[in-house]
Design a protein around this motif. Structure first.
Motif, mmCIF file in Angstrom:
data_model
loop_
_atom_site.group_PDB
_atom_site.id
_atom_site.type_symbol
_atom_site.label_atom_id
_atom_site.label_comp_id
_atom_site.label_asym_id
_atom_site.label_seq_id
_atom_site.Cartn_x
_atom_site.Cartn_y
_atom_site.Cartn_z
ATOM 1 N N LYS A 295 -7.505 -1.941 -1.724
ATOM 2 C CA LYS A 295 -8.179 -1.863 -0.427
ATOM 3 C C LYS A 295 -7.836 -0.561 0.292
ATOM 4 C CE LYS A 295 -8.894 -4.280 3.964
ATOM 5 N NZ LYS A 295 -8.789 -3.073 4.794
ATOM 6 N N GLU A 296 -6.563 -0.163 0.260
ATOM 7 C CA GLU A 296 -6.164 1.064 0.939
ATOM 8 C C GLU A 296 -6.819 2.297 0.321
ATOM 9 O OE1 GLU A 296 -1.803 -0.629 2.331
ATOM 10 O OE2 GLU A 296 -1.965 0.637 0.556
ATOM 11 N N ILE A 297 -6.841 2.346 -1.001
ATOM 12 C CA ILE A 297 -7.472 3.476 -1.669
ATOM 13 C C ILE A 297 -8.965 3.518 -1.351
ATOM 14 C CG2 ILE A 297 -8.063 4.470 -3.911
ATOM 15 C CD1 ILE A 297 -5.386 3.237 -4.921
ATOM 16 N N SER A 298 -9.606 2.360 -1.412
ATOM 17 C CA SER A 298 -11.028 2.284 -1.089
ATOM 18 C C SER A 298 -11.289 2.697 0.355
ATOM 19 C CB SER A 298 -11.539 0.860 -1.332
ATOM 20 O OG SER A 298 -12.897 0.731 -0.961
ATOM 21 N N ASP A 299 -10.448 2.220 1.268
ATOM 22 C CA ASP A 299 -10.610 2.570 2.684
ATOM 23 C C ASP A 299 -10.450 4.072 2.902
ATOM 24 O OD1 ASP A 299 -11.040 -0.052 3.385
ATOM 25 O OD2 ASP A 299 -9.056 -0.380 4.254
ATOM 26 N N ALA A 300 -9.511 4.690 2.197
ATOM 27 C CA ALA A 300 -9.255 6.122 2.383
ATOM 28 C C ALA A 300 -10.446 6.966 1.948
ATOM 29 C CB ALA A 300 -8.002 6.539 1.613
ATOM 30 N N ILE A 301 -10.995 6.693 0.768
ATOM 31 C CA ILE A 301 -12.090 7.532 0.282
ATOM 32 C C ILE A 301 -13.392 7.243 1.023
ATOM 33 C CG2 ILE A 301 -11.001 7.939 -1.950
ATOM 34 C CD1 ILE A 301 -12.781 5.866 -3.209
ATOM 35 N N LYS A 302 -13.514 6.042 1.588
ATOM 36 C CA LYS A 302 -14.676 5.742 2.434
ATOM 37 C C LYS A 302 -14.553 6.433 3.789
ATOM 38 C CE LYS A 302 -15.837 1.225 0.415
ATOM 39 N NZ LYS A 302 -15.809 -0.248 0.638
ATOM 40 N N LEU A 303 -13.339 6.431 4.342
ATOM 41 C CA LEU A 303 -13.138 7.094 5.630
ATOM 42 C C LEU A 303 -13.340 8.593 5.505
ATOM 43 C CD1 LEU A 303 -12.356 6.902 8.612
ATOM 44 C CD2 LEU A 303 -9.949 7.092 7.923
ATOM 45 N N ARG A 304 -12.869 9.182 4.426
ATOM 46 C CA ARG A 304 -13.132 10.600 4.198
ATOM 47 C C ARG A 304 -14.638 10.879 4.255
ATOM 48 N NH1 ARG A 304 -9.909 12.047 -1.336
ATOM 49 N NH2 ARG A 304 -7.761 11.673 -0.669
ATOM 50 N N GLY B 289 -6.133 -3.407 11.859
ATOM 51 C CA GLY B 289 -6.794 -3.734 10.604
ATOM 52 C C GLY B 289 -7.902 -2.790 10.180
ATOM 53 N N ALA B 290 -8.267 -1.831 11.026
ATOM 54 C CA ALA B 290 -9.336 -0.886 10.701
ATOM 55 C C ALA B 290 -8.747 0.469 10.334
ATOM 56 C CB ALA B 290 -10.286 -0.740 11.883
ATOM 57 N N ALA B 291 -9.271 1.095 9.280
ATOM 58 C CA ALA B 291 -8.824 2.421 8.877
ATOM 59 C C ALA B 291 -9.331 3.449 9.878
ATOM 60 C CB ALA B 291 -9.344 2.744 7.487
ATOM 61 N N VAL B 292 -8.409 4.201 10.498
ATOM 62 C CA VAL B 292 -8.803 5.156 11.543
ATOM 63 C C VAL B 292 -8.428 6.600 11.224
ATOM 64 C CG1 VAL B 292 -8.829 3.450 13.402
ATOM 65 C CG2 VAL B 292 -6.688 4.648 12.855
ATOM 66 N N ALA B 293 -7.566 6.817 10.233
ATOM 67 C CA ALA B 293 -7.189 8.187 9.870
ATOM 68 C C ALA B 293 -6.572 8.186 8.477
ATOM 69 C CB ALA B 293 -6.202 8.778 10.876
ATOM 70 N N SER B 294 -6.610 9.351 7.846
ATOM 71 C CA SER B 294 -6.013 9.486 6.522
ATOM 72 C C SER B 294 -5.591 10.938 6.308
ATOM 73 C CB SER B 294 -7.021 9.065 5.440
ATOM 74 O OG SER B 294 -6.459 9.185 4.150
ATOM 75 N N ILE B 295 -4.602 11.114 5.449
ATOM 76 C CA ILE B 295 -4.138 12.456 5.110
ATOM 77 C C ILE B 295 -3.571 12.419 3.693
ATOM 78 C CG2 ILE B 295 -1.728 12.264 5.879
ATOM 79 C CD1 ILE B 295 -2.188 15.041 7.282
ATOM 80 N N ARG B 296 -3.562 13.576 3.041
ATOM 81 C CA ARG B 296 -3.007 13.655 1.688
ATOM 82 C C ARG B 296 -1.940 14.741 1.643
ATOM 83 N NH1 ARG B 296 -7.236 14.889 -2.974
ATOM 84 N NH2 ARG B 296 -7.108 16.986 -2.095
ATOM 85 N N ALA B 297 -0.860 14.449 0.942
ATOM 86 C CA ALA B 297 0.184 15.439 0.690
ATOM 87 C C ALA B 297 0.101 15.867 -0.762
ATOM 88 C CB ALA B 297 1.564 14.858 0.976
ATOM 89 N N CYS B 298 0.028 17.178 -0.999
ATOM 90 C CA CYS B 298 0.072 17.736 -2.349
ATOM 91 C C CYS B 298 1.316 18.608 -2.452
ATOM 92 C CB CYS B 298 -1.186 18.540 -2.652
ATOM 93 S SG CYS B 298 -2.697 17.541 -2.741
ATOM 94 N N VAL B 299 2.089 18.397 -3.513
ATOM 95 C CA VAL B 299 3.383 19.052 -3.659
ATOM 96 C C VAL B 299 3.320 20.130 -4.742
ATOM 97 C CG1 VAL B 299 5.846 18.706 -4.059
ATOM 98 C CG2 VAL B 299 4.476 16.856 -3.056
ATOM 99 N N TYR B 300 3.740 21.319 -4.377
ATOM 100 C CA TYR B 300 3.871 22.420 -5.334
ATOM 101 C C TYR B 300 5.365 22.656 -5.520
ATOM 102 C CZ TYR B 300 3.623 27.188 -7.235
ATOM 103 O OH TYR B 300 3.770 28.318 -7.999
ATOM 104 N N SER B 301 5.873 22.348 -6.705
ATOM 105 C CA SER B 301 7.317 22.451 -6.919
ATOM 106 C C SER B 301 7.633 22.506 -8.409
ATOM 107 C CB SER B 301 8.040 21.246 -6.305
ATOM 108 O OG SER B 301 7.752 20.066 -7.039
ATOM 109 N N LYS B 302 8.847 22.942 -8.714
ATOM 110 C CA LYS B 302 9.311 22.940 -10.096
ATOM 111 C C LYS B 302 9.329 21.529 -10.642
ATOM 112 C CE LYS B 302 13.148 24.515 -13.025
ATOM 113 N NZ LYS B 302 14.479 25.177 -13.043
ATOM 114 N N GLU B 303 9.707 20.569 -9.782
ATOM 115 C CA GLU B 303 9.753 19.162 -10.191
ATOM 116 C C GLU B 303 8.393 18.684 -10.691
ATOM 117 O OE1 GLU B 303 10.631 14.798 -8.128
ATOM 118 O OE2 GLU B 303 11.387 16.627 -7.200
ATOM 119 N N HIS B 304 7.328 19.264 -10.137
ATOM 120 C CA HIS B 304 5.965 18.908 -10.548
ATOM 121 C C HIS B 304 5.341 20.004 -11.406
ATOM 122 C CE1 HIS B 304 6.625 16.255 -7.057
ATOM 123 N NE2 HIS B 304 5.847 15.420 -7.717
#
Length: 228
Positions: free
Chosen positions: A14-23, A60-75
């Motif tokens: 549900k959370e994943i679906s809500d995020a891409i719909k809100l985007r 209960g309503a999706a009102v905002a979303s954000i994504r973190a992308c990591v650039y690192s040696k670990e990744h």
């Protein structure tokens, strides 16, 4: 944090679906993307293990979303979206041997876009990732008119001319900040950006979006909820 809001890393279907719909709703509201039948918006970076999306709910309503992308040696220094168009500027300003957190796909429900408090909440998730990975720098792209806001809010400085950000039909400017002074500033000013060492240690950065073209699949990690 304001008790009206619940901030969740996307770990359930549900959370994943809500995020891409809100985007989709948010970007369509400003004509940043084209119409599609699924009424969702996702990209190739959602599939990578250096990417994590977070969602904010209000009653209960999706009102905002954000994504973190990591650039690192670990990744394995896996690329992040900003590199597609701003890599030269980023390399010149901070180098490509640093740990970088990119905040992207930041969207707010069009009905809530004027909320100054809601604007701040998704960045709690970004601050947590900065602490988790001991990031040297934070970068984010914003519309030219929003540059002064990010300068006041996070002390970020623009380092590029306006360019079309990957995946959307909007020109944006990449901004950069050094994490050490930034964290000191925002933690002193805003309680919602403060974490205990235990909270940072307990946070697990586990990618959740898998095989999105064929359907939404998940890797649950319910322990994350109590941290945020």
């Amino acid at each position: 944090m304001n008790n009206n809001y619940v901030l969740n890393p996307c770990e359930t279907e549900k959370e994943i679906s809500d995020a891409i719909k809100l985007r989709y709703i948010a970007y369509r509201n400003v004509d940043a993307i084209d119409v599609n039948e699924e009424k969702t918006f996702k990209d190739k970076y959602d599939l990578l293990n250096n990417s994590k999306t977070c969602l904010i709910y209000e009653q209960g309503a999706a009102v905002a979303s954000i994504r973190a992308c990591v650039y690192s040696k670990e990744h394995n220094f896996m690329h992040i979206p900003a590199f597609e168009v701003y890599k030269e500027e980023i390399e010149k300003e901070i180098g490509l041997d640093k740990v970088i957190i990119e905040a992207n796909r930041f969207v707010i429900d069009p009905a809530k876009v004027d909320s100054k408090h809601l604007f701040k909440i998704p960045f709690r998730f970004i601050m947590l990732n900065i602490l988790k990975f001991s990031s040297d720098n934070i970068i984010t792209a914003g519309r030219p008119k929003h540059v002064p806001l990010y300068r006041r809010f996070l002390g970020l400085e623009p380092i590029s001319e306006p360019k079309k950000y990957p995946g959307i039909n909007v020109e944006m400017i990449i901004m950069v900040g050094e994490c050490k002074p930034l964290l000191k500033l925002v933690m002193e000013r805003e309680e919602i950006y403060r974490f205990t060492d235990e909270e940072v240690d307990n946070y697990k950065f586990t990618p959740t979006m898998r095989k999105l073209p064929e359907g939404i699949q998940i890797e649950p990690n319910k322990q994350q909820k109590s941290i945020l």
